[in-house]
Design an enzyme around this catalytic site. Structure first.
Site, PDB file in Angstrom:
ATOM      1  N   GLY A 143      27.497  -9.384  13.122  1.00  0.00           N
ATOM      2  CA  GLY A 143      28.325 -10.199  13.993  1.00  0.00           C
ATOM      3  C   GLY A 143      27.843  -9.969  15.412  1.00  0.00           C
ATOM      4  CD  GLU A 144      27.858  -9.487  20.690  1.00  0.00           C
ATOM      5  OE1 GLU A 144      26.797  -9.020  21.164  1.00  0.00           O
ATOM      6  OE2 GLU A 144      28.987  -9.061  21.017  1.00  0.00           O
ATOM      7  CB  SER A 145      27.581  -4.480  18.477  1.00  0.00           C
ATOM      8  OG  SER A 145      26.757  -4.739  19.593  1.00  0.00           O
ATOM      9  CB  CYS A 153      23.015  -6.925  11.859  1.00  0.00           C
ATOM     10  SG  CYS A 153      22.053  -7.722  13.153  1.00  0.00           S
ATOM     11  NE  ARG A 208      24.625  -5.876  21.962  1.00  0.00           N
ATOM     12  CZ  ARG A 208      24.676  -6.597  23.062  1.00  0.00           C
ATOM     13  NH1 ARG A 208      24.195  -6.156  24.185  1.00  0.00           N
ATOM     14  NH2 ARG A 208      25.229  -7.786  23.014  1.00  0.00           N
ATOM     15  CB  ILE A 233      20.457 -12.999  12.652  1.00  0.00           C
ATOM     16  CG1 ILE A 233      20.123 -13.661  11.307  1.00  0.00           C
ATOM     17  CG2 ILE A 233      21.019 -14.027  13.636  1.00  0.00           C
ATOM     18  CD1 ILE A 233      21.337 -14.077  10.491  1.00  0.00           C
ATOM     19  NE  ARG A 234      20.962 -12.711  20.416  1.00  0.00           N
ATOM     20  CZ  ARG A 234      20.059 -12.682  21.395  1.00  0.00           C
ATOM     21  NH1 ARG A 234      18.984 -13.431  21.337  1.00  0.00           N
ATOM     22  NH2 ARG A 234      20.226 -11.904  22.435  1.00  0.00           N
ATOM     23  CG  HIS A 277      22.395 -10.173   8.577  1.00  0.00           C
ATOM     24  ND1 HIS A 277      23.719 -10.105   8.919  1.00  0.00           N
ATOM     25  CD2 HIS A 277      21.709 -10.189   9.730  1.00  0.00           C
ATOM     26  CE1 HIS A 277      23.842 -10.076  10.228  1.00  0.00           C
ATOM     27  NE2 HIS A 277      22.639 -10.126  10.747  1.00  0.00           N
ATOM     28  CD  GLU A 331      25.211  -9.627   5.480  1.00  0.00           C
ATOM     29  OE1 GLU A 331      24.454  -8.707   5.112  1.00  0.00           O
ATOM     30  OE2 GLU A 331      25.323  -9.960   6.673  1.00  0.00           O
TER      31      GLU A 331
HETATM   32  N1  GLN Z   1      22.787  -8.862  18.480  1.00  0.00           N
HETATM   33  C1  GLN Z   1      24.038  -8.551  17.871  1.00  0.00           C
HETATM   34  C2  GLN Z   1      24.779  -7.435  18.579  1.00  0.00           C
HETATM   35  O1  GLN Z   1      24.414  -6.965  19.573  1.00  0.00           O
HETATM   36  C3  GLN Z   1      23.878  -8.201  16.416  1.00  0.00           C
HETATM   37  C4  GLN Z   1      23.396  -9.418  15.644  1.00  0.00           C
HETATM   38  C5  GLN Z   1      23.867  -9.482  14.234  1.00  0.00           C
HETATM   39  O2  GLN Z   1      24.741  -8.748  13.767  1.00  0.00           O
HETATM   40  N2  GLN Z   1      23.329 -10.446  13.527  1.00  0.00           N
HETATM   41  O3  GLN Z   1      25.783  -7.013  18.088  1.00  0.00           O
END
Ligand code: GLN
Length: 205
Positions: free
Chosen positions: A62-64, A94, A123, A149-150, A185, A187
């Protein structure tokens, strides 16, 4: 590890671990599906009482920074730290890997993690080069198609941390005792090998 303590017993002689998926944000449903395909019982965790009722936890991608802020406002940050300190197994993918890192680089100012794995995670490390990509990896001896993904990578690990996968010279999967983390990921691919590894890991602890 003995599962289902304090909860209704599962089928006798065949304990099935109940694994929570931290459901503040991110790809929760995909992890629930992958864990059930790997033979676990899975349920979403949003509240401290729900965290108490699970044997282990997955922290999804997700997004940390968002996940950290939500965990803080749902009063889950300290309970998460405490359970992990007391040995609860956890798997972070991630953003979840970032959450399990003792140290992070390129976080936003003041960004906190839950911690537990003696590693420094950078990150968005791959994200600066390419936003997303796939790669075939050797994950603890099994071939795995990995979706990034990122994604973060692991800059460095302490001596108690095992490296389970790398792409080029970048570490992308690690384990320290009951804690597992991947930059990618699993999943999202329909390949449940990483989730199976986690479920198997719980049975061996
Ligand atoms: N770039 C995201 C973060 O800093 C992580 C990306 C992801 O979970 N797909 O949390």
């Amino acid at each position: 590890m003995v599962f289902n303590q304090g909860k209704p017993p599962s089928t006798e002689g065949c304990a099935v671990p109940t694994i929570g998926v931290l459901a503040l944000q991110g790809d929760v449903r995909e992890h629930v599906r992958a864990l059930e395909a790997a033979g676990a019982t899975a349920r979403a965790v949003r509240r401290p009482a729900e965290l108490e009722a699970v044997d282990a936890l997955v922290i999804p991608g997700g997004e940390s920074t968002t996940m950290w802020k939500l965990a803080d406002s749902f009063e889950l940050l300290e309970p998460l730290r405490l359970r992990i300190k007391n040995g609860m197994p956890a798997y972070g993918s991630c953003a979840g890997m970032i959450m399990l890192a003792d140290r992070i680089e390129d976080g936003v100012p003041g960004q906190e993690t839950v911690g537990g794995i003696d590693m420094t995670v950078r990150r968005n490390a791959f994200g600066r080069q390419v936003d997303s990509f796939e790669a075939d990896l050797d994950f603890a001896g099994s071939p795995v198609r990995a979706v990034f993904i990122r994604a973060p990578w692991v800059e460095s690990v302490g001596s108690g941390v095992d490296v389970l996968a790398a792409t080029g010279d970048r570490i992308v999967a690690v384990r320290q005792g009951p804690l597992l983390a991947t930059s990618f990921h699993p999943e999202l691919t329909g390949d449940t090998r990483v989730h199976e590894y986690f479920v198997e890991m719980l049975r061996e602890l």
